[in-house]
Design an enzyme around this catalytic site. Structure first.
Site, mmCIF file in Angstrom:
data_model
loop_
_atom_site.group_PDB
_atom_site.id
_atom_site.type_symbol
_atom_site.label_atom_id
_atom_site.label_comp_id
_atom_site.label_asym_id
_atom_site.label_seq_id
_atom_site.Cartn_x
_atom_site.Cartn_y
_atom_site.Cartn_z
ATOM 1 N N ASP A 137 0.894 -1.064 0.102
ATOM 2 C CA ASP A 137 -0.126 -0.184 0.062
ATOM 3 C C ASP A 137 0.904 1.274 0.097
ATOM 4 O OD1 ASP A 137 -2.846 1.393 0.150
ATOM 5 O OD2 ASP A 137 -1.800 1.862 1.896
ATOM 6 N N SER A 138 0.334 2.331 -0.609
ATOM 7 C CA SER A 138 0.891 3.660 -0.366
ATOM 8 C C SER A 138 1.468 4.141 1.003
ATOM 9 C CB SER A 138 0.160 4.639 -0.937
ATOM 10 O OG SER A 138 -1.026 4.675 -0.610
ATOM 11 N N CYS A 163 -3.566 -0.881 -2.784
ATOM 12 C CA CYS A 163 -3.874 0.367 -2.933
ATOM 13 C C CYS A 163 -4.707 0.644 -4.224
ATOM 14 C CB CYS A 163 -2.457 1.025 -2.788
ATOM 15 S SG CYS A 163 -2.586 2.840 -3.537
ATOM 16 N N GLU A 165 -5.343 10.709 7.516
ATOM 17 C CA GLU A 165 -3.739 10.455 7.846
ATOM 18 C C GLU A 165 -3.352 11.326 8.897
ATOM 19 O OE1 GLU A 165 -0.936 8.452 6.467
ATOM 20 O OE2 GLU A 165 -2.254 7.068 5.429
ATOM 21 N N CYS A 223 -11.144 3.300 -2.174
ATOM 22 C CA CYS A 223 -9.890 3.713 -1.602
ATOM 23 C C CYS A 223 -9.653 3.277 -0.471
ATOM 24 C CB CYS A 223 -9.825 5.294 -1.457
ATOM 25 S SG CYS A 223 -8.416 5.896 -0.291
ATOM 26 N N HIS A 247 -8.458 3.780 2.351
ATOM 27 C CA HIS A 247 -8.863 4.687 3.679
ATOM 28 C C HIS A 247 -10.271 4.782 4.072
ATOM 29 C CE1 HIS A 247 -4.600 5.913 3.165
ATOM 30 N NE2 HIS A 247 -4.591 6.745 4.145
#
Ligand code: DGL
Length: 270
Positions: free
Chosen positions: A7-8, A70, A162, A194, A196
């Site tokens: 993942d990023s 991701c 984040e 996504c 997140h």
């Protein structure tokens, strides 16, 4: 045996959590490219270079199979990697296909021609890079006809999550949902594209209303991976240790990870 999860940054932990629960005997090696996150605002070449570097690190850790958790990497880099970069004895899989198979009510690996499906109006919420790649629409077109997709680039949401600023994240989600509804007033289904966004799933559902089916990826990817490994047990690789790798500052990343997993894990330098 070990399977890599790329993942990023930290969002892929939502996928890691689901796959680790579904496959408790498989050691997973997680790679978060925190030094270069977010990917959602980078161009496709940039995402490709960063993703191949991270996936190579996972191959080196003994993983023969890597899941790109991701969406941005799956959308902007996966096809190019599969066509010209992944060695013959390795596999790299993305997170779009399990989601689209669920949306179009297909069995895993059903490659029959595209057909009409029940859902006609689909809202896609994703990062700007994922939206501009149109990868979701391309994969959907292989499996379904007559589905209208309206995509909303959700600028700012990943950064707010984040940063731990959930008030800002909620306000942004509501305004992105409103923006989408101006173009598609009544979607039947909404895709959270996504890693997140599962943290904001309740807000998406509330803003969209009860009648909209919200598809979130983590559990769908876990089921799909379990099925894949039953069919391809040789892809478990020769690594034996679970690990959490980051290109960022391990102490800082380990602290932030609690928000995603609700337990403490120790990242080490990738
Ligand atoms: N993990 C990325 C995704 O799923 C979002 C974060 C980023 O922009 O790097 O699209």
């Amino acid at each position: 045996m070990a399977v890599g999860i790329f993942d990023s940054g930290l969002g892929g932990l939502t996928v890691l959590d689901a796959v680790a629960k579904r496959l408790p005997d498989v050691p997973f090696v997680y790679y978060g490219d925190n030094a270069h996150a977010p990917y959602g605002v980078r161009d496709a070449d940039d995402v490709y270079e960063l993703t191949t570097a991270g996936v190579q690190r996972l191959f080196d850790a003994g993983c023969d199979l890597v899941i790109l958790a991701c969406n941005t990497a799956s959308a902007a880099a996966l096809r190019r990697m599969q066509e010209a970069w992944v060695p013959a004895d390795k596999r790299v899989l993305g997170v779009f296909v399990p989601l689209i198979e669920a949306l179009t009510e297909r069995q895993w690996g059903d490659n029959s021609p595209p057909r009409e499906v029940a859902v006609k109006h689909v809202a896609l919420f994703a990062t700007p890079a994922t939206v501009s790649s149109r990868a979701f629409q391309r994969e959907l077109a292989f499996r379904a006809i007559g589905v209208d997709v309206e995509a909303q680039p959700c600028g700012g949401v990943v950064d707010a999550i984040e940063d731990g600023d959930m008030i800002l994240a909620e306000a942004l989600v509501r305004s992105h949902v409103e923006a989408l509804q101006r173009r598609m007033p009544k979607p039947e289904a909404a895709i959270l594209g996504c890693t997140h966004y599962p943290l904001m799933e309740d807000v998406f559902q509330d803003a969209l209303g009860e009648g909209v089916a919200v598809y979130s990826q983590a559990n769908l990817v876990a089921e799909s991976l379990a099925d894949y490994l039953t069919r391809h047990p040789d892809k478990l690789g020769d690594g034996t240790e679970a690990a959490f790798l980051t290109t960022g500052d391990p102490a800082r990343v380990s602290n932030k990870a609690i928000q995603f997993l609700r337990r403490k894990i120790e990242f080490v330098k990738a």
